[in-house]
Write a protein that holds these residues in place. Structure first.
Motif, short mmCIF file in Angstrom:
data_model
loop_
_atom_site.label_atom_id
_atom_site.label_comp_id
_atom_site.label_asym_id
_atom_site.label_seq_id
_atom_site.Cartn_x
_atom_site.Cartn_y
_atom_site.Cartn_z
N ARG A 41 -49.43 -3.81 -4.71
CA ARG A 41 -47.99 -4.51 -4.87
C ARG A 41 -48.14 -4.01 -7.13
NH1 ARG A 41 -48.40 -10.25 -3.58
NH2 ARG A 41 -46.05 -10.47 -4.29
N THR A 42 -46.25 -4.39 -7.16
CA THR A 42 -46.71 -3.93 -8.72
C THR A 42 -47.41 -4.41 -9.70
OG1 THR A 42 -45.06 -6.07 -8.30
CG2 THR A 42 -43.85 -3.79 -8.68
N ASP A 43 -48.04 -5.67 -9.66
CA ASP A 43 -48.52 -6.47 -10.13
C ASP A 43 -50.60 -6.13 -10.27
OD1 ASP A 43 -47.12 -8.34 -11.88
OD2 ASP A 43 -47.72 -9.68 -10.89
N GLU A 44 -50.95 -5.61 -8.78
CA GLU A 44 -51.80 -4.86 -9.30
C GLU A 44 -51.67 -3.39 -9.70
OE1 GLU A 44 -53.72 -5.43 -4.40
OE2 GLU A 44 -51.21 -5.17 -4.19
N ALA A 45 -51.07 -2.65 -9.17
CA ALA A 45 -51.15 -1.16 -10.79
C ALA A 45 -50.91 -1.52 -11.43
CB ALA A 45 -49.29 -0.64 -9.54
N TYR A 46 -50.20 -2.67 -12.11
CA TYR A 46 -49.76 -3.13 -13.18
C TYR A 46 -51.27 -2.85 -14.29
CZ TYR A 46 -48.17 -5.48 -17.71
OH TYR A 46 -47.75 -6.05 -18.85
N TYR A 47 -52.50 -4.25 -13.76
CA TYR A 47 -53.73 -4.30 -14.11
C TYR A 47 -54.34 -2.38 -13.74
CZ TYR A 47 -52.31 -9.44 -13.27
OH TYR A 47 -51.11 -9.83 -13.06
N ALA A 76 -50.83 -3.79 11.10
CA ALA A 76 -50.08 -3.47 12.59
C ALA A 76 -48.46 -3.05 13.38
CB ALA A 76 -51.63 -4.28 13.36
N ALA A 77 -47.88 -4.86 12.89
CA ALA A 77 -46.26 -4.75 13.02
C ALA A 77 -45.55 -3.82 12.23
CB ALA A 77 -46.96 -6.75 12.96
N PRO A 78 -44.18 -3.52 13.07
CA PRO A 78 -44.09 -3.03 12.89
C PRO A 78 -42.31 -4.24 12.78
CG PRO A 78 -43.31 -3.31 15.48
CD PRO A 78 -44.28 -3.76 14.93
N TRP A 79 -42.28 -5.28 12.71
CA TRP A 79 -40.89 -5.81 11.56
C TRP A 79 -40.80 -6.50 11.01
CZ3 TRP A 79 -44.75 -7.71 16.47
CH2 TRP A 79 -44.60 -7.64 17.03
N ASN A 80 -39.97 -7.15 10.26
CA ASN A 80 -39.52 -7.82 9.36
C ASN A 80 -38.80 -8.77 9.83
OD1 ASN A 80 -39.32 -8.34 6.80
ND2 ASN A 80 -37.83 -6.84 5.75
N PHE A 81 -39.84 -10.22 9.49
CA PHE A 81 -39.47 -11.19 9.77
C PHE A 81 -38.32 -11.83 8.89
CE2 PHE A 81 -42.38 -11.64 13.08
CZ PHE A 81 -41.72 -10.58 14.55
N LEU A 82 -38.45 -11.56 7.41
CA LEU A 82 -38.23 -12.19 6.70
C LEU A 82 -37.23 -11.54 5.90
CD1 LEU A 82 -41.35 -13.48 4.85
CD2 LEU A 82 -39.71 -14.60 6.30
N GLY A 83 -36.59 -10.23 5.99
CA GLY A 83 -36.35 -9.97 4.95
C GLY A 83 -36.03 -9.26 3.92
N ARG A 84 -35.48 -9.23 2.92
CA ARG A 84 -35.60 -8.77 1.29
C ARG A 84 -36.43 -9.72 1.11
NH1 ARG A 84 -30.69 -7.41 -1.49
NH2 ARG A 84 -32.61 -6.68 -3.09
N ASP A 88 -39.56 -11.28 1.83
CA ASP A 88 -41.31 -10.86 2.55
C ASP A 88 -41.59 -10.85 1.05
OD1 ASP A 88 -42.85 -9.05 3.48
OD2 ASP A 88 -42.38 -9.87 5.19
N PRO A 89 -42.71 -11.36 0.71
CA PRO A 89 -43.47 -11.31 -0.14
C PRO A 89 -44.14 -9.78 -0.34
CG PRO A 89 -44.52 -12.10 1.47
CD PRO A 89 -43.48 -12.98 1.90
N ILE A 90 -44.35 -9.34 0.72
CA ILE A 90 -45.30 -7.76 0.59
C ILE A 90 -44.24 -7.25 0.61
CG2 ILE A 90 -47.35 -6.12 1.89
CD1 ILE A 90 -47.88 -8.66 0.58
N GLY A 91 -42.54 -7.19 1.65
CA GLY A 91 -42.34 -6.04 1.65
C GLY A 91 -41.13 -5.78 1.31
N SER A 92 -41.16 -6.89 -0.66
CA SER A 92 -40.47 -6.84 -1.59
C SER A 92 -40.65 -5.96 -2.37
CB SER A 92 -40.33 -8.08 -1.95
OG SER A 92 -41.25 -8.89 -2.67
N GLU A 93 -41.93 -5.51 -2.43
CA GLU A 93 -42.49 -4.70 -3.35
C GLU A 93 -43.00 -3.13 -2.22
OE1 GLU A 93 -45.24 -6.57 -6.09
OE2 GLU A 93 -43.95 -7.75 -6.64
#
Length: 509
Positions: A23-29, A351-359, A361-366
């Motif tokens: 994620r972006t903060d991880e890359a920042y650190y 493992a899953a291919p879906w995105n249930f939360l759209g934009r 999603d806390p992981i998918g958004s980054e």
């Protein structure tokens, strides 16, 4: 069975740490870990040292960046186990104590995600452990050990200062207060903590108290009352601690506080105050401020110790059998439901291919920055540009992560974030064309007003996750200007920006 669960969950965290993009903060650190700084604008330096340790072992890989979090989780569980063992001498309570963090999403899975908290948590627990040893042995030298670990916790994250009320109550409320106040050991502990924390103080003296001012602005800026921020705070705690485990922990802490202050029992006073004071403080601040998702995470493992100890104390104190059965039953439900939830969320992201939360999603958004990096690399080859310019720390961090030093990357504004950083490669920047990579919402052109920069649009690129477009970026050729890496403090390119509504622990710019 408990050992098998812990081993399995550890493997799960290692897979998660290896498989998911940073994620972006991880890359920042991670960019911090490449610098030799005593402190940074956003946080103390411990997280950078943790990342540097992991990458020294496993290289600049996802696992390398996140490895210290895996170790920190194991260390935290060992400390929890020994705290509970020393207080209760009950094997079942010890097993419960080590399983509770596995059943909480933030610890069972997200300790594999880089954040300052992964350093603060084991050091905070180690301070509590040292104070347990003090109670057990009555040896004042344990104050000095507690001071050491308290200083290391502060060197990890500023918010652990909110453990001080718990330590103060531990010192002042029990009958031993006169003896310890007259002893040199607590005062020596304070001096040791201050000495360990001194790198942050030295850096801030050198840089006009920049990190303290940065944090104080966030904490004191006036804002309007909002039920939404209160709901966000409670919702985050329920999600990251557990819909069952959070109320179980708060009820145990309430009973522990009642027991401790009624009988002036040091351990109960310490455990309850160390969690309830920061919890209530954040609740109060949430009336006007969005509490970051990681801000309270240093305190809950102390609450998990209280849960395990409280069950034993209820039996020892002769509470009604139905209440003891209910307390044990809810603790078991918290563990079982929490473990199931952690495993399901792991499977969803790995493992899953879906995105249930759209934009949202806390992981998918980054996610999806590799798509941006690929287009930037193409444009570098096409245009002959030799460096990359950005205007937000997230894009800066991700471009540095993907290009790994092959191309200089500079965030041209908010230079206060990079005080003392090394030369990124000015020989490839000065008088050379660059590429400006900018998020769509930031592409107003105001940044370049008053500069000699000339920008030529090259196109747009989107980043997406599981079929959902998360963000669009513009890529422009930048000529006629060389960035000033050390502008004066009154320059608009020096100051960090206040991003309203973006009050995450690392997101106030």
């Amino acid at each position: 069975m408990a050992a098998a669960i812990i081993a399995g969950m550890t493997v799960l965290r290692i897979v998660y740490a290896s498989a998911l993009d940073l994620r972006t903060d991880e890359a920042y650190y991670w960019t911090w870990s490449k610098e030799l700084q005593l402190c940074f604008l956003d946080h103390p330096p411990m997280i950078a040292w943790f990342v540097r340790l992991g990458t020294a072992l496993f290289g600049d890989t996802n696992l390398g960046v996140r490895f210290a979090g895996i170790v920190a989780m194991a260390a935290s569980q060992l400390l929890l186990a020994d705290i509970v063992r020393r207080v209760t001498h009950n094997a079942r309570a010890v097993i419960l104590a080590v399983l509770l963090p596995e059943a909480a999403l933030y610890y069972g899975l997200l300790m594999a995600k880089v954040a300052p908290d992964i350093a603060a948590i084991p050091f905070a627990l180690a301070m509590i452990w040292a104070l347990m040893r003090l109670v057990e042995s009555d040896d004042g030298r344990w104050w000095l050990v507690a001071g050491l670990f308290g200083g290391l916790a502060l060197l990890s994250k500023f918010t652990v200062v909110m453990l001080l009320p718990g330590v103060a109550a531990f010192l002042l409320v029990p009958a031993w207060r006169s003896r310890w106040l007259a002893s040199p050991y607590p005062w020596g502990a304070a001096l040791i903590a201050l000495a360990v924390f001194s790198p942050v103080l030295i850096w801030n003296v050198q840089h006009d108290w920049a990190s303290f001012r940065f944090q104080l602005v966030r904490a004191t800026a006036p804002r309007d009352f909002s039920w939404r921020t209160v709901g966000d705070y409670i919702g985050l705690q329920l999600g990251q601690v557990g819909f069952v485990l959070l109320p179980v922990t708060l009820s145990a802490l309430t009973l522990t506080a009642w027991r401790g202050y009624r009988t002036r029992e040091p351990v109960a006073i310490l455990l309850s105050t160390a969690v309830l004071v920061p919890f209530l403080y954040f609740l109060w601040k949430s009336l006007t401020l969005r509490i970051g998702d990681t801000w309270p995470m240093f305190m809950w493992p102390i609450g998990f110790a209280a849960v395990a100890i409280n069950i034993v104390k209820l039996s020892q104190e002769g509470w009604p059998a139905w209440m003891i059965r209910s307390t044990v039953g809810w603790a078991r439900i918290a563990v079982a439901s929490g473990l199931a939830m952690v495993v399901l969320i792991f499977l969803y992201y790995v493992a899953a291919p879906w995105n249930f939360l759209g934009r949202a999603d806390p992981i998918g958004s980054e996610a999806g920055y590799q798509q941006v990096a690929a287009q930037v690399e193409h444009e570098l080859a096409e245009t002959g540009a030799t460096w990359i310019a950005t205007s937000d720390y997230r894009t800066y961090a991700m471009m540095r992560w993907f290009f790994r030093g092959r191309v200089p990357v500079v965030q041209v504004n908010e230079r206060a974030r990079f005080l003392g950083f090394r030369d990124p490669g000015m020989n490839l920047i000065a008088a050379h064309p660059g590429l400006y990579v900018v998020r769509g919402p930031d592409d107003s052109g105001l940044l370049w007003a008053g500069t000699t920069a000339r920008l030529a649009p090259l196109g747009n690129v989107t980043r997406s996750w599981r079929g959902t477009v998360m963000e669009t970026y513009a890529i422009k050729k930048l000529t006629g200007w060389t960035p000033d890496l050390s502008p004066p403090p009154d320059s608009p390119l020096y100051q960090w920006r206040w991003l309203a509504g973006d009050l995450d622990a690392a997101n106030c710019a």
